[in-house]
Each structure stands twice: as structure tokens, then as C-alpha cells.
Design a protein around this motif. Structure first.
Motif, PDB file in Angstrom:
ATOM      1  N   ILE A 103      39.696  38.971  44.947  1.00 56.68           N
ATOM      2  CA  ILE A 103      41.134  38.754  44.716  1.00 56.68           C
ATOM      3  C   ILE A 103      41.358  37.403  44.041  1.00 56.68           C
ATOM      4  O   ILE A 103      42.135  37.292  43.091  1.00 56.68           O
ATOM      5  CB  ILE A 103      41.929  38.890  46.030  1.00 56.68           C
ATOM      6  CG1 ILE A 103      41.914  40.367  46.477  1.00 56.68           C
ATOM      7  CG2 ILE A 103      43.355  38.371  45.873  1.00 56.68           C
ATOM      8  CD1 ILE A 103      42.425  40.604  47.874  1.00 56.68           C
ATOM      9  N   GLU A 104      40.647  36.362  44.509  1.00 52.08           N
ATOM     10  CA  GLU A 104      40.764  35.042  43.878  1.00 52.08           C
ATOM     11  C   GLU A 104      40.373  35.104  42.405  1.00 52.08           C
ATOM     12  O   GLU A 104      40.958  34.422  41.567  1.00 52.08           O
ATOM     13  CB  GLU A 104      39.869  34.024  44.593  1.00 52.08           C
ATOM     14  CG  GLU A 104      40.352  33.633  45.964  1.00 52.08           C
ATOM     15  CD  GLU A 104      39.336  32.776  46.712  1.00 52.08           C
ATOM     16  OE1 GLU A 104      38.469  32.151  46.070  1.00 52.08           O
ATOM     17  OE2 GLU A 104      39.416  32.735  47.952  1.00 52.08           O
ATOM     18  N   ALA A 105      39.375  35.932  42.079  1.00 52.30           N
ATOM     19  CA  ALA A 105      38.891  36.057  40.700  1.00 52.30           C
ATOM     20  C   ALA A 105      39.711  37.080  39.905  1.00 52.30           C
ATOM     21  O   ALA A 105      39.418  37.325  38.739  1.00 52.30           O
ATOM     22  CB  ALA A 105      37.416  36.455  40.699  1.00 52.30           C
ATOM     23  N   GLU A 106      40.721  37.649  40.558  1.00 60.93           N
ATOM     24  CA  GLU A 106      41.576  38.674  39.954  1.00 60.93           C
ATOM     25  C   GLU A 106      40.776  39.880  39.492  1.00 60.93           C
ATOM     26  O   GLU A 106      41.074  40.509  38.479  1.00 60.93           O
ATOM     27  CB  GLU A 106      42.429  38.084  38.823  1.00 60.93           C
ATOM     28  CG  GLU A 106      43.371  37.003  39.318  1.00 60.93           C
ATOM     29  CD  GLU A 106      44.259  36.423  38.239  1.00 60.93           C
ATOM     30  OE1 GLU A 106      44.219  36.895  37.091  1.00 60.93           O
ATOM     31  OE2 GLU A 106      45.012  35.481  38.579  1.00 60.93           O
ATOM     32  N   GLU A 107      39.742  40.204  40.269  1.00 59.02           N
ATOM     33  CA  GLU A 107      38.925  41.401  40.042  1.00 59.02           C
ATOM     34  C   GLU A 107      39.315  42.414  41.115  1.00 59.02           C
ATOM     35  O   GLU A 107      38.613  42.601  42.114  1.00 59.02           O
ATOM     36  CB  GLU A 107      37.434  41.049  40.133  1.00 59.02           C
ATOM     37  CG  GLU A 107      36.947  40.098  39.067  1.00 59.02           C
ATOM     38  CD  GLU A 107      36.794  40.766  37.705  1.00 59.02           C
ATOM     39  OE1 GLU A 107      36.752  42.019  37.637  1.00 59.02           O
ATOM     40  OE2 GLU A 107      36.729  40.025  36.706  1.00 59.02           O
ATOM     41  N   PHE A 108      40.465  43.054  40.894  1.00 59.78           N
ATOM     42  CA  PHE A 108      41.059  43.870  41.948  1.00 59.78           C
ATOM     43  C   PHE A 108      40.274  45.146  42.234  1.00 59.78           C
ATOM     44  O   PHE A 108      40.269  45.623  43.373  1.00 59.78           O
ATOM     45  CB  PHE A 108      42.517  44.155  41.615  1.00 59.78           C
ATOM     46  CG  PHE A 108      43.319  42.894  41.458  1.00 59.78           C
ATOM     47  CD1 PHE A 108      43.445  41.988  42.511  1.00 59.78           C
ATOM     48  CD2 PHE A 108      43.905  42.574  40.245  1.00 59.78           C
ATOM     49  CE1 PHE A 108      44.154  40.809  42.365  1.00 59.78           C
ATOM     50  CE2 PHE A 108      44.617  41.394  40.085  1.00 59.78           C
ATOM     51  CZ  PHE A 108      44.748  40.514  41.145  1.00 59.78           C
ATOM     52  N   ASP A 109      39.581  45.693  41.236  1.00 66.11           N
ATOM     53  CA  ASP A 109      38.749  46.876  41.494  1.00 66.11           C
ATOM     54  C   ASP A 109      37.611  46.521  42.454  1.00 66.11           C
ATOM     55  O   ASP A 109      37.275  47.307  43.338  1.00 66.11           O
ATOM     56  CB  ASP A 109      38.193  47.452  40.187  1.00 66.11           C
ATOM     57  CG  ASP A 109      39.278  48.132  39.349  1.00 66.11           C
ATOM     58  OD1 ASP A 109      40.318  48.528  39.922  1.00 66.11           O
ATOM     59  OD2 ASP A 109      39.085  48.258  38.125  1.00 66.11           O
ATOM     60  N   ALA A 110      37.031  45.359  42.268  1.00 64.01           N
ATOM     61  CA  ALA A 110      35.964  44.907  43.171  1.00 64.01           C
ATOM     62  C   ALA A 110      36.527  44.684  44.576  1.00 64.01           C
ATOM     63  O   ALA A 110      35.896  45.056  45.573  1.00 64.01           O
ATOM     64  CB  ALA A 110      35.317  43.628  42.646  1.00 64.01           C
ATOM     65  N   ALA A 111      37.703  44.080  44.652  1.00 65.75           N
ATOM     66  CA  ALA A 111      38.335  43.865  45.959  1.00 65.75           C
ATOM     67  C   ALA A 111      38.583  45.201  46.658  1.00 65.75           C
ATOM     68  O   ALA A 111      38.312  45.345  47.860  1.00 65.75           O
ATOM     69  CB  ALA A 111      39.643  43.095  45.796  1.00 65.75           C
ATOM     70  N   LEU A 112      39.061  46.184  45.891  1.00 67.70           N
ATOM     71  CA  LEU A 112      39.323  47.513  46.444  1.00 67.70           C
ATOM     72  C   LEU A 112      38.030  48.128  46.985  1.00 67.70           C
ATOM     73  O   LEU A 112      38.004  48.666  48.104  1.00 67.70           O
ATOM     74  CB  LEU A 112      39.934  48.409  45.365  1.00 67.70           C
ATOM     75  CG  LEU A 112      40.403  49.790  45.806  1.00 67.70           C
ATOM     76  CD1 LEU A 112      41.513  49.669  46.848  1.00 67.70           C
ATOM     77  CD2 LEU A 112      40.868  50.588  44.603  1.00 67.70           C
ATOM     78  N   ARG A 113      36.954  48.014  46.218  1.00 71.10           N
ATOM     79  CA  ARG A 113      35.654  48.547  46.647  1.00 71.10           C
ATOM     80  C   ARG A 113      35.216  47.920  47.971  1.00 71.10           C
ATOM     81  O   ARG A 113      34.764  48.620  48.883  1.00 71.10           O
ATOM     82  CB  ARG A 113      34.621  48.273  45.544  1.00 71.10           C
ATOM     83  CG  ARG A 113      33.222  48.730  45.850  1.00 71.10           C
ATOM     84  CD  ARG A 113      32.292  48.625  44.636  1.00 71.10           C
ATOM     85  NE  ARG A 113      32.460  47.449  43.814  1.00 71.10           N
ATOM     86  CZ  ARG A 113      31.892  46.265  44.044  1.00 71.10           C
ATOM     87  NH1 ARG A 113      31.119  46.092  45.114  1.00 71.10           N
ATOM     88  NH2 ARG A 113      32.083  45.246  43.222  1.00 71.10           N
ATOM     89  N   HIS A 114      35.385  46.608  48.094  1.00 69.24           N
ATOM     90  CA  HIS A 114      34.960  45.938  49.333  1.00 69.24           C
ATOM     91  C   HIS A 114      35.872  46.286  50.508  1.00 69.24           C
ATOM     92  O   HIS A 114      35.384  46.473  51.634  1.00 69.24           O
ATOM     93  CB  HIS A 114      34.889  44.422  49.129  1.00 69.24           C
ATOM     94  CG  HIS A 114      33.756  44.006  48.255  1.00 69.24           C
ATOM     95  ND1 HIS A 114      32.441  44.228  48.594  1.00 69.24           N
ATOM     96  CD2 HIS A 114      33.741  43.418  47.031  1.00 69.24           C
ATOM     97  CE1 HIS A 114      31.660  43.781  47.625  1.00 69.24           C
ATOM     98  NE2 HIS A 114      32.424  43.293  46.667  1.00 69.24           N
TER      99      HIS A 114
END
Length: 175
Positions: free
Chosen positions: A137-148
Motif C-alpha cells: 500500500i505504501e508503494a501504491e502497488e494495490f494488486d500486491a496488497a490485495l494478494r497479501h
């Protein structure tokens, strides 16, 4: 020479006769870490010297990383932590510490990369998944955040917080 010399008098003599010998510097660092008192020695300067003498040995990098983190200067801890993380295969805490230092230094994307490595070492650790989601989320990589967060909800299906976080992230992503 052994990694540690418990006899301070012997170490003092070796320090004088062979001040730049890597084994002597290593033994001196270990003795200083154990509480040995050598008034004219500076642990951090010796750790820097040891890194120059033996760049692959983790000892100097560990001392420097710990020191810079204690001094609240994570940007200076990044280099030593990166070396330690590059050598680590089994302990997820090493890349996790690198991730934290990078993120505190304003390098969110690099922090996420390090955190992904941490999760790769221990994918079933909920605390790592949670931190990886935050890093994403801090890196604004929301797909990665969703996966985690999805993985976290599978690891701990009875934890309602994960479902609330997933819902909030999906709402944020839909905007």
C-alpha cells in the motif's frame, strides 16, 4: 586465530602487533560486543574496517546495521542490511529489516521488493503477509496488497480484521 579471544591481555598484545589482521579485528569486535573494554577502540570504526577487510563476512555489516538503526538513521543501515539480505536464504527477518529500513528512508518500492523476499522465505507467516500488504500500500502497488490480504484471510479465516481490510482496499481500488 579463534573468532573470540577471552583473554583481554592477549587480545591487547595482538591488537598492537597485528592491528590490521582480519582475525584480530574480528576477535576485537566480538570482544567489544561481549563487553570487553578497550578505551582507545571504537566499535563502529572497527566494524567499518572489518567490512573492508572481509566484505563477505556478515559480522561487520550486522554491527553497522544495528548501530545505524539504533541511531535512528535507517538510510545508513540500508547498505549493510542489503548485504545481509543478499546472503540470507532461510531467515525472513533479515529482508524484513531491510524492508523496514528502506521504507523508513522513503524508498517504498524497494521496501516492497525486500518484503516480498521475506514472504517468499516464509509464505505462511501471517505477520509477514500483513507487513507485506502494508508495504504494498505504501508503494501504491494495490494488486500486491490485495494478494497479501487475500492470503492473510486464508491463513487466518476467523480474523474479522482481514475481511475489513480487504473490503477497504477493494473500495479504494475501485475509486
Amino acid at each position: 586465530l579463534p573468532e573470540s579471544i577471552e583473554d583481554d591481555d592477549l587480545l591487547d598484545r595482538l591488537r598492537v602487533s597485528h592491528p590490521d589482521h582480519p582475525d584480530v579485528v574480528q576477535a576485537l569486535i566480538n570482544r567489544l560486543l561481549q563487553g570487553g573494554v578497550f578505551p582507545d577502540e571504537d566499535l563502529i570504526e572497527r566494524a567499518k574496517e572489518y567490512v573492508e577487510l572481509r566484505p563477505i563476512d556478515p559480522l561487520g555489516h550486522q554491527v553497522l546495521a544495528d548501530w545505524w538503526l539504533e541511531q535512528d538513521q535507517p538510510e545508513l543501515a540500508v547498505g549493510p542490511l542489503a548485504v545481509l539480505a543478499s546472503q540470507e536464504e532461510y531467515d525472513p527477518q533479515v529482508p524484513r529489516r531491510l524492508s523496514m529500513a528502506l521504507r523508513l528512508s522513503g524508498q517504498a518500492s524497494e521496501g516492497l521488493v525486500a518484503m516480498e523476499r521475506s514472504v517468499g522465505i516464509s509464505p505462511y507467516d501471517p505477520s509477514l503477509r500483513e507487513e507485506a500488504a502494508a508495504a504494498a500500500i505504501e508503494a501504491e502497488e494495490f494488486d500486491a496488497a490485495l494478494r497479501h490480504l487475500e492470503a492473510l484471510s486464508m491463513l487466518e479465516p476467523d480474523e474479522p480484521l482481514h475481511q475489513r481490510r480487504l473490503k477497504a482496499l477493494r473500495q479504494m481500488m475501485s475509486r
